[in-house]
Scaffold this active site. Structure first.
Site, mmCIF file in Angstrom:
data_model
loop_
_atom_site.group_PDB
_atom_site.id
_atom_site.type_symbol
_atom_site.label_atom_id
_atom_site.label_comp_id
_atom_site.label_asym_id
_atom_site.label_seq_id
_atom_site.Cartn_x
_atom_site.Cartn_y
_atom_site.Cartn_z
ATOM 1 C CG HIS A 108 10.133 -10.157 20.358
ATOM 2 N ND1 HIS A 108 10.005 -10.833 18.560
ATOM 3 C CD2 HIS A 108 12.044 -9.801 19.993
ATOM 4 C CE1 HIS A 108 10.671 -12.153 18.516
ATOM 5 N NE2 HIS A 108 12.077 -11.655 19.305
ATOM 6 C CG ASP A 144 16.468 -13.899 17.888
ATOM 7 O OD1 ASP A 144 15.357 -14.391 19.531
ATOM 8 O OD2 ASP A 144 16.046 -13.405 16.488
#
Ligand code: MN
Length: 375
Positions: free
Chosen positions: A212, A335
Site C-alpha cells: 500500500h 479505498d
C-alpha cells in the site's frame, strides 16, 4: 450519519458554498452519489482501519513527526483538523457503524488493513508490538462479523524474524487473509535480502502481500515537494510503483514463484509501462549483460501480481489493465474511507465489460487469492 470525505470529492467546495452548513453539503453530496444497483457481491479489498494502540503510538512519536513527510498521513490519526475529525472515528469503527455504511453503499464485505503508514514509522520493537495488538483487534472484529469482514495482518518489516512469526500466527491462529506492507520501511524495500524471510513466509502460507502507498522516503521526496505532488496525485504511485518494479526486476518471483503481491490504484502505473520495461530489459541484457530473470518481466505480472481498482475509477484504465494482465488478476476496491464506496461501485457496475468479468473483479478473484468464505 454517513459523512463523506470532503477532500475526496470534486465539487465539494462548490456545493458547500451554496449551502448554509457543511453537514447539509455533505448530505447533498451523498444524495448525489447513487447507490450501486447491480446484484453483485461487492468485496472491497482496500479498506483502511485504525486501532487505539496505533493511535497511541503515533501520539508518542508526535514531536518527531513535526518535520517529517509522514505528518500529513499521521495527522489524520492525530485528529487535529476537520478532515481528521471526520476520518479518525470512521477508521476506528470496525463494527456496526462501518457495517451500516457498507449496507447503505451496497458493499458485502471489506478486507480490512491497518491504515498507512501502519506501524512502519515506529521502532522495530514498538512496531512489532503494535502490529500484534492491532492484528488481535482485527481478528476479534472478524470473529464478530465473519460474513462482513476479512483482514490483512500488519507486520513490522524492520523486524523480519518477528514478522515471520506474526505472519504464521496471523494465518494459522487468527485466520487472517494476507499481509499489509505500507511500501518502504526506513527507505528499504522488500526485494532486499534481509526481507526474503517475509517473502518466503508469504509464499509458504499462500497469502498475498498488499503493498500500500505511503510517502516517499525523505531523501527522495525533494522534487515532489511542489504543487501537492508528494501525495495521492502522484508521489504515492511513484513510491509504490517503484517498490513493485524492484520486486519484479530483482528476481523475487523466480526465487519465490508462488508469491502474490497486490498493488492498488490499478497497479500504481506498472501496467502502463509493460511494453517499455520488457523492451528495455532485453536490451540491457543483450548490451550490458544485466538481469537474470528466467522470463520476460511481463510474464510475472500475470503470475505473481494482482491489482485493485482502489481510487482509480476509470473505465479506459480498467479495460487496458484487463488486456495487459487479465480479468483474473484485478480486484475491486474503493479505498474506504478515503474514497467513496458508492463511486467505486457505480464505476464498475457501469463498465462495458462482461457479467463474468464483473463477478471475478467484484468477488471471485478476492475469494480465491485471500481464501475468503464464499457468500
Ligand atoms: Mn488506501
Amino acid at each position: 450519519m454517513h459523512r463523506r470525505n470532503l477532500l475526496g470529492l470534486a465539487g465539494a467546495a462548490g456545493a458547500a458554498a451554496m449551502l448554509p452548513g457543511v453537514a447539509r453539503a455533505q448530505r447533498s453530496l451523498e444524495e448525489g452519489l447513487p447507490v450501486p444497483t447491480g446484484n453483485y457481491r461487492r468485496i472491497g479489498t482496500e479498506a483502511a482501519f485504525a486501532t487505539q494502540p496505533q493511535l497511541e503510538a503515533f501520539r508518542a512519536v508526535r514531536k518527531y513527526l513535526e518535520d517529517s513527510p509522514e505528518l500529513a498521513f499521521a495527522g489524520i490519526l492525530l485528529g487535529d483538523n476537520a478532515y481528521a475529525k471526520d476520518m479518525t472515528p470512521r477508521l476506528l469503527n470496525i463494527g456496526e457503524g462501518r457495517i451500516a455504511e457498507m449496507d447503505s453503499d451496497g458493499v458485502a464485505m471489506q478486507v480490512l488493513s491497518l491504515t498507512s503508514p501502519g506501524v512502519q514509522i515506529f521502532s522495530a520493537d514498538t512496531a512489532t508490538a503494535v502490529a500484534r495488538e492491532s492484528n488481535d483487534i482485527l481478528a476479534e472484529a472478524i470473529r464478530k462479523n465473519p460474513s462482513r469482514f476479512a483482514g490483512l495482518a500488519a507486520i513490522a518489516p524492520h523486524a523480519p524474524e518477528e514478522s515471520v512469526k506474526e505472519m504464521e500466527r496471523a494465518v494459522n491462529k487468527l485466520g487472517l487473509n494476507g499481509f499489509i506492507v505500507n511500501s518502504h520501511t526506513d527507505g528499504e524495500y522488500l526485494d532486499q535480502e534481509k526481507f526474503w524471510p517475509i517473502l518466503e513466509a508469504a509464499e509458504a502460507l499462500d497469502r498475498p502481500i498488499y503493498i500500500h502507498p505511503r510517502t516517499l522516503p525523505k531523501e527522495a521526496l525533494g522534487p515532489f515537494n511542489a504543487y501537492g505532488l508528494q501525495g495521492a496525485s502522484w508521489g504515492f504511485a511513484v513510491e509504490t510503483g517503484t517498490h513493485g518494479m524492484r520486486l519484479l526486476f530483482s528476481g523475487a518471483y523466480d526465487r519465490f514463484p508462488g508469491l502474490k503481491v497486490v498493488l492498488g490504484h490499478m497497479g500504481e502505473g506498472i501496467p502502463y509501462w509493460v511494453y517499455r520495461f520488457d523492451h528495455m530489459y532485453e536490451k540491457a541484457k543483450a548490451n550490458w549483460g544485466t538481469g537474470g530473470l528466467k522470463e520476460k518481466p511481463s510474464h510475472y505480472l500475470k503470475r505473481n501480481m494482482m491489482i485493485t481498482t482502489s481510487g482509480m475509477f476509470s473505465e479506459p484504465v480498467l479495460k487496458y489493465c484487463m488486456e495487459v494482465i487479465g480479468a483474473d488478476n484485478i480486484m475491486w476496491a474503493a479505498d474506504y474511507p478515503y474514497q467513496a464506496n458508492r463511486e467505486a461501485g457505480v464505476f464498475l457496475d457501469a463498465a462495458d465489460i462482461s457479467e463474468d468479468e464483473k463477478v471475478k473483479i467484484y468477488s471471485g478473484n478476492a475469494e480465491r487469492v485471500f481464501h475468503l468464505r464464499k457468500g
